[in-house]
Design a protein around this motif. Structure first.
Motif, PDB file in Angstrom:
ATOM      1  N   HIS A  72    -112.541  59.246  52.212  1.00  0.00           N
ATOM      2  CA  HIS A  72    -112.764  59.716  51.260  1.00  0.00           C
ATOM      3  C   HIS A  72    -111.254  60.401  51.076  1.00  0.00           C
ATOM      4  O   HIS A  72    -109.743  60.257  51.477  1.00  0.00           O
ATOM      5  N   CYS A  87    -113.007  62.400  44.265  1.00  0.00           N
ATOM      6  CA  CYS A  87    -113.400  61.558  45.162  1.00  0.00           C
ATOM      7  C   CYS A  87    -112.049  60.100  45.199  1.00  0.00           C
ATOM      8  O   CYS A  87    -112.919  59.591  43.620  1.00  0.00           O
ATOM      9  N   MET A 112    -119.324  61.556  43.464  1.00  0.00           N
ATOM     10  CA  MET A 112    -118.770  62.117  44.826  1.00  0.00           C
ATOM     11  C   MET A 112    -117.543  63.109  44.111  1.00  0.00           C
ATOM     12  O   MET A 112    -116.215  63.088  44.284  1.00  0.00           O
ATOM     13  N   HIS A 140    -119.638  56.402  45.095  1.00  0.00           N
ATOM     14  CA  HIS A 140    -118.391  57.058  44.485  1.00  0.00           C
ATOM     15  C   HIS A 140    -117.887  57.984  43.734  1.00  0.00           C
ATOM     16  O   HIS A 140    -117.237  58.931  43.668  1.00  0.00           O
ATOM     17  N   GLU A 185    -110.726  57.621  46.408  1.00  0.00           N
ATOM     18  CA  GLU A 185    -111.283  56.478  47.740  1.00  0.00           C
ATOM     19  C   GLU A 185    -112.503  56.543  47.529  1.00  0.00           C
ATOM     20  O   GLU A 185    -113.166  56.268  48.023  1.00  0.00           O
ATOM     21  N   TYR A 186    -112.416  54.507  47.334  1.00  0.00           N
ATOM     22  CA  TYR A 186    -113.571  53.817  47.059  1.00  0.00           C
ATOM     23  C   TYR A 186    -114.448  54.139  48.581  1.00  0.00           C
ATOM     24  O   TYR A 186    -113.937  53.422  49.173  1.00  0.00           O
ATOM     25  N   CYS A 187    -115.916  54.670  48.358  1.00  0.00           N
ATOM     26  CA  CYS A 187    -116.527  55.387  49.763  1.00  0.00           C
ATOM     27  C   CYS A 187    -117.832  54.796  49.541  1.00  0.00           C
ATOM     28  O   CYS A 187    -118.945  55.420  50.301  1.00  0.00           O
TER      29      CYS A 187
HETATM   30 CU1  CUA Z   1    -116.135  59.831  49.110  1.00  0.00          CU
HETATM   31 CU2  CUA Z   1    -115.105  58.368  46.320  1.00  0.00          CU
END
Ligand code: CUA
Length: 346
Positions: A144, A179, A190, A187, A181-183
């Motif tokens: 993340h 967030c 987040m 995502h 960062e693609y998670c």
């Molecule tokens: Cu955690 Cu995107």
């Protein structure tokens, strides 16, 4: 910049102004050279256009003066950017000594914050203004990235390793937290809020005795260590993941309880008579390993030594400690680390 200037989010931390000034300088330089190059390009295209089929241009043999100018000026510009950018980078990457510490645990798809005083929150982070705050962050699953645009800070949150970030809020308010960062599927959900408060308000908030939800993590205890409060949970529960807190004292005191519950105190005893190293005052020091190497005792070293003690054995000790990988979760690790850090720090 006026606060309604919409090119960037509002400036709410001590570094925000510096980051923006550099950014605007970069934009100004880019605009200046774009305009200059395009203008000269058009001018030359017109001025030196071919007027007849028999025209032969005059050969050019080079010009030292011109070449010097176009080497020295860009060199000066990029060195300015380098030194300027590096000085901001150093400021952002080195938390001040007196920073208050908050632990952050990222998971799909929420942010968990743990204050040293024992308060926990999810997706909300309360902080005081006018005081540096250091975040020690780790992920329970994938990568993340915590991003607070108004503070101009952003840092990856990785599984298996602590990363840090710090900021000092300059004005009270609520700021977005993302967030970055693609998670996974959620995502974009987040997200949360940083709530910057006047120091007195923050103290009042800290001491307010509300029972905040604590997240149940997906790591289940092995039976022999599950003497504590948590019951195994189903995946559905883990999704919402909320359970009422058994909030006792500070993070360090919770760590101390866990330290005893896990039996760490049997071997790690003050006065170096134990089978494991005495942990008093060890944080921040350097220790000699069996391999001859020396390591600084920081959060990452402590974490590794709990999860996988064989990785770095301290000189003079035998590899007796069992690994705790999979037996304790990130939140418990944070408590243990906070406890070890508090030892010998009276
Ligand atoms: Cu955690 Cu995107």
């Amino acid at each position: 910049m006026p606060s309604d200037f919409a090119l960037s989010p509002e400036q709410a931390s001590t570094v925000a102004g510096r980051v923006d000034t550099l950014y605007y300088f970069l934009v100004a330089i880019s605009i200046f050279f774009t305009v200059l190059i395009v203008t000269v390009l058009i001018y030359f295209a017109v001025k030196y256009r071919r007027r007849s089929n028999y025209e032969r241009p005059r050969p050019i043999a080079g010009s030292l003066a011109l070449e010097t100018v176009w080497a020295v000026i860009p060199f000066g510009i990029v060195m300015t950017l380098f030194v300027w950018g590096a000085s901001i980078y150093f400021t952002i990457s080195r938390p001040p000594e007196n920073a208050m510490e908050i632990y952050v645990i990222g998971k799909q798809w929420m942010w968990k914050f743990q204050h040293p005083e024992g308060k926990r929150e999810i997706n909300n982070l309360h902080i005081p203004v006018g005081r540096p705050v250091k975040l020690t962050m780790i992920s329970q699953d994938v990568i993340h990235d915590l991003f607070v645009p108004a503070f101009r800070v952003k840092m990856d949150v990785l599984p298996g390793r602590y990363t840090t970030m710090w900021f000092e809020a300059t004005r009270p308010g609520k700021y977005h937290l993302f967030c970055a960062e693609y998670c996974g599927t959620q995502h974009s959900g987040m997200i949360g809020q940083v709530i910057a408060m006047e120091p007195l308000q923050y103290q009042a908030w800290l001491s307010k005795d509300e029972t905040l939800p604590v997240l149940v993590t997906s790591v289940e205890r092995t039976p022999d260590t599950s003497a504590d409060q948590k019951s195994p949970i189903s995946p559905e529960e883990a999704g919402t993941g909320l359970e009422s807190a058994s909030t006792g004292g500070s993070l360090a005191s919770e760590g101390e309880a866990l330290f005893q519950e896990l039996g760490c105190n049997v071997c790690h005893r003050p006065g170096s008579q134990g089978r494991g190293p005495d942990l008093t005052g060890i944080y921040g020091k350097s220790v000699q390993l069996q391999s001859g190497e020396t390591v600084i005792v920081d959060e990452n070293y402590l974490r590794e030594s709990v999860l996988n003690p064989q990785a770095k054995i301290v000189a003079g000790f035998r590899p007796l400690m069992p690994p705790y990988e999979g037996r304790i979760n990130e939140e418990e690790l944070v408590r243990l680390i906070e406890y070890i850090k508090s030892l010998g720090k009276e």
